[in-house]
Design an enzyme around this catalytic site. Sequence first.
Site, mmCIF file in Angstrom:
data_model
loop_
_atom_site.group_PDB
_atom_site.id
_atom_site.type_symbol
_atom_site.label_atom_id
_atom_site.label_comp_id
_atom_site.label_asym_id
_atom_site.label_seq_id
_atom_site.Cartn_x
_atom_site.Cartn_y
_atom_site.Cartn_z
ATOM 1 C CB SER A 159 -18.772 -25.533 27.464
ATOM 2 O OG SER A 159 -19.522 -24.506 28.043
ATOM 3 C CB ILE A 160 -19.172 -29.037 23.218
ATOM 4 C CG1 ILE A 160 -20.501 -29.796 23.400
ATOM 5 C CG2 ILE A 160 -18.297 -29.702 22.165
ATOM 6 C CD1 ILE A 160 -21.378 -29.842 22.163
ATOM 7 C CE1 TYR A 207 -29.887 -27.199 17.192
ATOM 8 C CE2 TYR A 207 -29.465 -27.329 14.839
ATOM 9 C CZ TYR A 207 -29.010 -27.159 16.133
ATOM 10 O OH TYR A 207 -27.672 -26.941 16.360
ATOM 11 C CE LYS A 260 -24.761 -25.421 15.427
ATOM 12 N NZ LYS A 260 -23.563 -24.760 15.953
ATOM 13 N NE ARG A 278 -29.922 -34.547 30.050
ATOM 14 C CZ ARG A 278 -30.371 -35.589 30.715
ATOM 15 N NH1 ARG A 278 -29.683 -36.065 31.734
ATOM 16 N NH2 ARG A 278 -31.516 -36.141 30.389
HETATM 17 P P1 NAD Z 1 -22.530 -23.816 25.664
HETATM 18 O O1 NAD Z 1 -23.688 -22.963 26.062
HETATM 19 O O2 NAD Z 1 -21.706 -24.400 26.716
HETATM 20 O O3 NAD Z 1 -21.596 -23.027 24.644
HETATM 21 C C1 NAD Z 1 -22.076 -22.069 23.740
HETATM 22 C C2 NAD Z 1 -21.082 -20.944 23.783
HETATM 23 O O4 NAD Z 1 -21.401 -19.953 22.810
HETATM 24 C C3 NAD Z 1 -21.056 -20.231 25.157
HETATM 25 O O5 NAD Z 1 -19.757 -20.277 25.686
HETATM 26 C C4 NAD Z 1 -21.444 -18.814 24.824
HETATM 27 O O6 NAD Z 1 -20.785 -17.877 25.628
HETATM 28 C C5 NAD Z 1 -20.977 -18.739 23.383
HETATM 29 N N1 NAD Z 1 -21.550 -17.592 22.670
HETATM 30 C C6 NAD Z 1 -22.838 -17.331 22.338
HETATM 31 N N2 NAD Z 1 -22.937 -16.125 21.748
HETATM 32 C C7 NAD Z 1 -21.664 -15.625 21.698
HETATM 33 C C8 NAD Z 1 -21.104 -14.416 21.230
HETATM 34 N N3 NAD Z 1 -21.866 -13.441 20.683
HETATM 35 N N4 NAD Z 1 -19.763 -14.233 21.333
HETATM 36 C C9 NAD Z 1 -18.963 -15.180 21.903
HETATM 37 N N5 NAD Z 1 -19.450 -16.344 22.375
HETATM 38 C C10 NAD Z 1 -20.782 -16.558 22.275
HETATM 39 O O7 NAD Z 1 -23.183 -24.946 24.748
HETATM 40 P P2 NAD Z 1 -22.515 -26.080 23.824
HETATM 41 O O8 NAD Z 1 -23.612 -27.055 23.617
HETATM 42 O O9 NAD Z 1 -21.238 -26.530 24.377
HETATM 43 O O10 NAD Z 1 -22.314 -25.322 22.438
HETATM 44 C C11 NAD Z 1 -21.056 -25.278 21.770
HETATM 45 C C12 NAD Z 1 -21.266 -25.544 20.280
HETATM 46 O O11 NAD Z 1 -21.668 -26.903 20.103
HETATM 47 C C13 NAD Z 1 -22.333 -24.674 19.622
HETATM 48 O O12 NAD Z 1 -21.920 -24.355 18.316
HETATM 49 C C14 NAD Z 1 -23.513 -25.628 19.557
HETATM 50 O O13 NAD Z 1 -24.460 -25.295 18.568
HETATM 51 C C15 NAD Z 1 -22.791 -26.909 19.243
HETATM 52 N N6 NAD Z 1 -23.543 -28.144 19.454
HETATM 53 C C16 NAD Z 1 -24.197 -28.369 20.621
HETATM 54 C C17 NAD Z 1 -24.920 -29.534 20.793
HETATM 55 C C18 NAD Z 1 -25.684 -29.779 22.070
HETATM 56 O O14 NAD Z 1 -26.581 -30.628 22.067
HETATM 57 N N7 NAD Z 1 -25.387 -29.119 23.159
HETATM 58 C C19 NAD Z 1 -24.954 -30.484 19.771
HETATM 59 C C20 NAD Z 1 -24.256 -30.240 18.590
HETATM 60 C C21 NAD Z 1 -23.553 -29.057 18.435
#
Ligand code: NAD
Length: 258
Positions: free
Chosen positions: A20-21, A153, A160, A190
Amino acid sequence: MNKLLEGKKGLVIGIANDHSIAWGITDNLCKEGAQVFLTYQNDSLKKRVEPLSQKIDCLGVFPCDVESTESIEALKNSINTKIDFIVHAVAYSDKNELSGKYLNTSKENFLKTLHISSFSLTEITKIFMPLLNDNASIMALSYYGAKKYMQSYNVMGVAKAALETSIKYLAVDMGDRGIRVNGISAGPMRTLAGAVINKSRQIYSYTINNSPIKKALTLDDIGKSAVYLVSDLSKGVTGEILYVDNGYNKIGMSLEEV
Ligand code: NAD
């Protein structure tokens, strides 16, 4: 040498696992001396978040489903101490609507996506206001699909865009206490959420090939920018979207395409 975040406490919402990020951010914040409260969305993710919490200076791990106001309020009551930062790294949309045409987005999924991925930042900020120290830093994770059409997307791009605009309005509303609200627009990673996007592997490779820095972005790259946004190094920065994407958003057309 003094650590940049010594003495700062905060909350990170959005760790699902070590890809996770939010984990990349947490790890880097803690390496700079921060102490954190972590959350998990549900019991199956609790099993992944708790072992990670033991690797860092963690003040507590609590459940939080951001779709529920009661759950956010319960989290605030559990933490019940002053904090200096909040990291919002949460997004959700129905996988079936992250492919094909945006035109086919259902009302139900539109509202749910916008609620979890955008409105939750506003609600969390409002509920946590009494716990936030002056000069605190709030950040949320975004993606370039907020600015431009990105294949598959779809409704997440709309969410977003709402998130990025919320960041600007919240920055004004919180600014009188010196509280800063910013976003990190990360390149494709990923992660569990990333993999849900149709053809995510191709988008990932395309981005690497069409960025000024032609290498895979790492969790560490994003985490280090988060350190900057939480630290006083960015104390004059608010309402900003910081692109941490190896410069992808700066290229209109790559030379190879001409
Ligand atoms: P991830 O799946 O690891 O994290 C997403 C998180 O959102 C999870 O921990 C999940 O439990 C949580 N979540 C979803 N619904 C929820 C709810 N109702 N209540 C509480 N938590 C909830 O994926 P990630 O890629 O690390 O995503 C983290 C952020 O980064 C997100 O906002 C995502 O859109 C953003 N992001 C991701 C990417 C990418 O390519 N992966 C790129 C840019 C931005």
